[in-house]
Scaffold this motif. Structure first.
Motif, PDB file in Angstrom:
ATOM      1  N   VAL A  17       0.841  -1.199   0.000  1.00 42.40           N
ATOM      2  CA  VAL A  17       0.000   0.000   0.000  1.00 42.40           C
ATOM      3  C   VAL A  17       0.879   1.252   0.000  1.00 42.40           C
ATOM      4  O   VAL A  17       0.623   2.222  -0.725  1.00 42.40           O
ATOM      5  CB  VAL A  17      -0.947  -0.004   1.225  1.00 42.40           C
ATOM      6  CG1 VAL A  17      -1.620   1.361   1.385  1.00 42.40           C
ATOM      7  CG2 VAL A  17      -2.004  -1.084   1.087  1.00 42.40           C
ATOM      8  N   VAL A  18       1.946   1.223   0.823  1.00 41.28           N
ATOM      9  CA  VAL A  18       2.876   2.358   0.875  1.00 41.28           C
ATOM     10  C   VAL A  18       3.499   2.606  -0.496  1.00 41.28           C
ATOM     11  O   VAL A  18       3.574   3.752  -0.966  1.00 41.28           O
ATOM     12  CB  VAL A  18       3.978   2.118   1.933  1.00 41.28           C
ATOM     13  CG1 VAL A  18       5.072   3.183   1.829  1.00 41.28           C
ATOM     14  CG2 VAL A  18       3.384   2.121   3.333  1.00 41.28           C
ATOM     15  N   PHE A  19       3.921   1.523  -1.168  1.00 40.40           N
ATOM     16  CA  PHE A  19       4.548   1.678  -2.483  1.00 40.40           C
ATOM     17  C   PHE A  19       3.526   2.076  -3.549  1.00 40.40           C
ATOM     18  O   PHE A  19       3.882   2.747  -4.525  1.00 40.40           O
ATOM     19  CB  PHE A  19       5.272   0.390  -2.890  1.00 40.40           C
ATOM     20  CG  PHE A  19       6.652   0.293  -2.322  1.00 40.40           C
ATOM     21  CD1 PHE A  19       7.709   0.975  -2.901  1.00 40.40           C
ATOM     22  CD2 PHE A  19       6.905  -0.482  -1.195  1.00 40.40           C
ATOM     23  CE1 PHE A  19       8.984   0.899  -2.372  1.00 40.40           C
ATOM     24  CE2 PHE A  19       8.175  -0.563  -0.657  1.00 40.40           C
ATOM     25  CZ  PHE A  19       9.231   0.130  -1.247  1.00 40.40           C
ATOM     26  N   ALA A  20       2.260   1.686  -3.364  1.00 46.39           N
ATOM     27  CA  ALA A  20       1.214   2.127  -4.300  1.00 46.39           C
ATOM     28  C   ALA A  20       1.013   3.644  -4.188  1.00 46.39           C
ATOM     29  O   ALA A  20       0.877   4.341  -5.204  1.00 46.39           O
ATOM     30  CB  ALA A  20      -0.088   1.390  -4.010  1.00 46.39           C
ATOM     31  N   ILE A  21       1.012   4.156  -2.953  1.00 44.38           N
ATOM     32  CA  ILE A  21       0.906   5.609  -2.748  1.00 44.38           C
ATOM     33  C   ILE A  21       2.116   6.312  -3.350  1.00 44.38           C
ATOM     34  O   ILE A  21       1.993   7.356  -4.008  1.00 44.38           O
ATOM     35  CB  ILE A  21       0.779   5.925  -1.244  1.00 44.38           C
ATOM     36  CG1 ILE A  21      -0.528   5.358  -0.680  1.00 44.38           C
ATOM     37  CG2 ILE A  21       0.853   7.439  -0.994  1.00 44.38           C
ATOM     38  CD1 ILE A  21      -0.648   5.443   0.817  1.00 44.38           C
ATOM     39  N   PHE A  22       3.301   5.725  -3.131  1.00 44.23           N
ATOM     40  CA  PHE A  22       4.521   6.295  -3.704  1.00 44.23           C
ATOM     41  C   PHE A  22       4.461   6.281  -5.225  1.00 44.23           C
ATOM     42  O   PHE A  22       4.909   7.224  -5.891  1.00 44.23           O
ATOM     43  CB  PHE A  22       5.730   5.504  -3.206  1.00 44.23           C
ATOM     44  CG  PHE A  22       7.050   6.057  -3.661  1.00 44.23           C
ATOM     45  CD1 PHE A  22       7.498   7.286  -3.207  1.00 44.23           C
ATOM     46  CD2 PHE A  22       7.846   5.355  -4.545  1.00 44.23           C
ATOM     47  CE1 PHE A  22       8.706   7.812  -3.621  1.00 44.23           C
ATOM     48  CE2 PHE A  22       9.064   5.862  -4.973  1.00 44.23           C
ATOM     49  CZ  PHE A  22       9.495   7.095  -4.507  1.00 44.23           C
ATOM     50  N   GLY A  23       3.872   5.219  -5.803  1.00 44.66           N
ATOM     51  CA  GLY A  23       3.706   5.139  -7.250  1.00 44.66           C
ATOM     52  C   GLY A  23       2.811   6.255  -7.778  1.00 44.66           C
ATOM     53  O   GLY A  23       3.085   6.832  -8.837  1.00 44.66           O
ATOM     54  N   CYS A  24       1.741   6.584  -7.016  1.00 48.45           N
ATOM     55  CA  CYS A  24       0.862   7.694  -7.410  1.00 48.45           C
ATOM     56  C   CYS A  24       1.628   9.013  -7.397  1.00 48.45           C
ATOM     57  O   CYS A  24       1.447   9.855  -8.294  1.00 48.45           O
ATOM     58  CB  CYS A  24      -0.330   7.769  -6.462  1.00 48.45           C
ATOM     59  SG  CYS A  24      -1.487   6.382  -6.596  1.00 48.45           S
ATOM     60  N   LEU A  25       2.483   9.193  -6.389  1.00 49.95           N
ATOM     61  CA  LEU A  25       3.301  10.407  -6.316  1.00 49.95           C
ATOM     62  C   LEU A  25       4.282  10.477  -7.484  1.00 49.95           C
ATOM     63  O   LEU A  25       4.542  11.559  -8.031  1.00 49.95           O
ATOM     64  CB  LEU A  25       4.058  10.458  -4.987  1.00 49.95           C
ATOM     65  CG  LEU A  25       3.198  10.611  -3.729  1.00 49.95           C
ATOM     66  CD1 LEU A  25       4.070  10.538  -2.477  1.00 49.95           C
ATOM     67  CD2 LEU A  25       2.432  11.935  -3.753  1.00 49.95           C
ATOM     68  N   LEU A  26       4.835   9.314  -7.885  1.00 50.15           N
ATOM     69  CA  LEU A  26       5.746   9.280  -9.025  1.00 50.15           C
ATOM     70  C   LEU A  26       5.028   9.641 -10.321  1.00 50.15           C
ATOM     71  O   LEU A  26       5.590  10.329 -11.181  1.00 50.15           O
ATOM     72  CB  LEU A  26       6.381   7.893  -9.145  1.00 50.15           C
ATOM     73  CG  LEU A  26       7.434   7.509  -8.101  1.00 50.15           C
ATOM     74  CD1 LEU A  26       7.876   6.063  -8.302  1.00 50.15           C
ATOM     75  CD2 LEU A  26       8.638   8.438  -8.179  1.00 50.15           C
ATOM     76  N   VAL A  27       3.787   9.186 -10.469  1.00 52.18           N
ATOM     77  CA  VAL A  27       2.996   9.539 -11.655  1.00 52.18           C
ATOM     78  C   VAL A  27       2.773  11.044 -11.686  1.00 52.18           C
ATOM     79  O   VAL A  27       2.914  11.689 -12.741  1.00 52.18           O
ATOM     80  CB  VAL A  27       1.645   8.791 -11.650  1.00 52.18           C
ATOM     81  CG1 VAL A  27       0.733   9.334 -12.747  1.00 52.18           C
ATOM     82  CG2 VAL A  27       1.865   7.295 -11.855  1.00 52.18           C
ATOM     83  N   PHE A  28       2.443  11.625 -10.522  1.00 56.29           N
ATOM     84  CA  PHE A  28       2.245  13.080 -10.438  1.00 56.29           C
ATOM     85  C   PHE A  28       3.544  13.808 -10.795  1.00 56.29           C
ATOM     86  O   PHE A  28       3.530  14.806 -11.521  1.00 56.29           O
ATOM     87  CB  PHE A  28       1.801  13.447  -9.021  1.00 56.29           C
ATOM     88  CG  PHE A  28       1.646  14.937  -8.809  1.00 56.29           C
ATOM     89  CD1 PHE A  28       0.531  15.602  -9.303  1.00 56.29           C
ATOM     90  CD2 PHE A  28       2.597  15.658  -8.103  1.00 56.29           C
ATOM     91  CE1 PHE A  28       0.385  16.966  -9.104  1.00 56.29           C
ATOM     92  CE2 PHE A  28       2.469  17.015  -7.912  1.00 56.29           C
ATOM     93  CZ  PHE A  28       1.345  17.681  -8.414  1.00 56.29           C
TER      94      PHE A  28
END
Length: 246
Positions: A17-28
């Motif tokens: 879940v933490v890495f999924a949130i980090f992935g969203c930040l990377l997309v942004f």
């Protein structure tokens, strides 16, 4: 009772879940950095399209990991483990590419500063950033004041002695003959401070890629352990039957 140890399962899902949130930040971040693709290409940097691949990869694999942990299905865990193994290798390759690219960009700044300056000055957004940097870092142009041609902007006006605001001292010089602008301008270009900022970004990227490689290795080992627990749960009498046969 689940097939996988409860604490291990919760920890596995939490990190995904933490890495999924980090992935969203990377997309942004990839969306925001897309406007600088031209400048990165001009100095020999990698295409920012790879940032999209990396960001979507992190997000997608993290979502797969969450599903694998919740479903406790052996096939999904095997697919996730495969992605972890491939991801570890890819992260190591990307980390090495970043190191090589950093050295290439450093060479470009040293040997082809005129081309870098041209790419900055021709693009309006980059030109505005350069002018803002000239005021704060007390420098002029990329390689020097000559980058501006016959019209030197007011941001090159040297009033306090010049030099990268603590990063070095370039001093002031008189405006070249035949040009318009301030009477005294900063003598030193901004290439050093620009590369300093670029170098910070590359060092962060190296830390991320090599850090992700270690994380992928840990994810692979945990996935293998979870697959073992699922198999043991699905075949509880395997060892006893084998003993009776013997």
């Amino acid at each position: 009772m689940g097939k996988i140890n409860g604490c291990l399962k919760c920890l596995f899902i939490f990190f995904n879940v933490v890495f999924a949130i980090f992935g969203c930040l990377l997309v942004f971040g990839a969306v925001k950095s897309s406007s600088y693709s031209h400048q990165m290409s001009a100095v020999g940097g990698p295409s920012l399209g790879w940032s999209w691949v990396f960001a979507l990869g992190v997000l997608g694999i993290s979502c797969l990991g969450i599903y694998a942990g919740c479903s406790e299905k052996e096939l999904v865990l095997k697919i996730f483990a495969g992605f972890m193994g491939i991801g570890m290798i890819i992260m190591l390759i990307f980390g090495i590419v970043i190191v090589v690219t950093r050295n290439k960009i450093k060479h470009t700044f040293e040997e082809a500063a005129d081309e870098v300056a041209k790419s900055f000055i021709e693009d309006e957004d980059s030109k505005a950033l350069l002018e803002a940097l000239q005021q704060t870092a007390q420098c002029c142009g990329v390689s020097g004041p000559s980058d501006w041609g016959n019209t030197i902007p007011q941001t090159c006006d040297c009033q306090f002695g010049g030099g990268y605001s603590g990063f070095g001292h370039g001093g002031c010089t008189s405006r070249p003959l035949g040009t318009t602008g301030p009477d005294r301008i900063y003598k030193q270009g901004c290439s050093g401070i620009i590369f300093l900022y670029v170098d910070i970004v590359f060092r962060i990227a190296m830390g991320l890629f090599f850090g992700f490689a270690v994380t992928a290795l840990m994810g692979l080992l945990v996935s293998i352990l979870m697959i073992y627990q699922v198999r043991r749960h699905d075949n509880p009498g395997g060892s006893s039957i084998a003993m009776k046969g013997y």
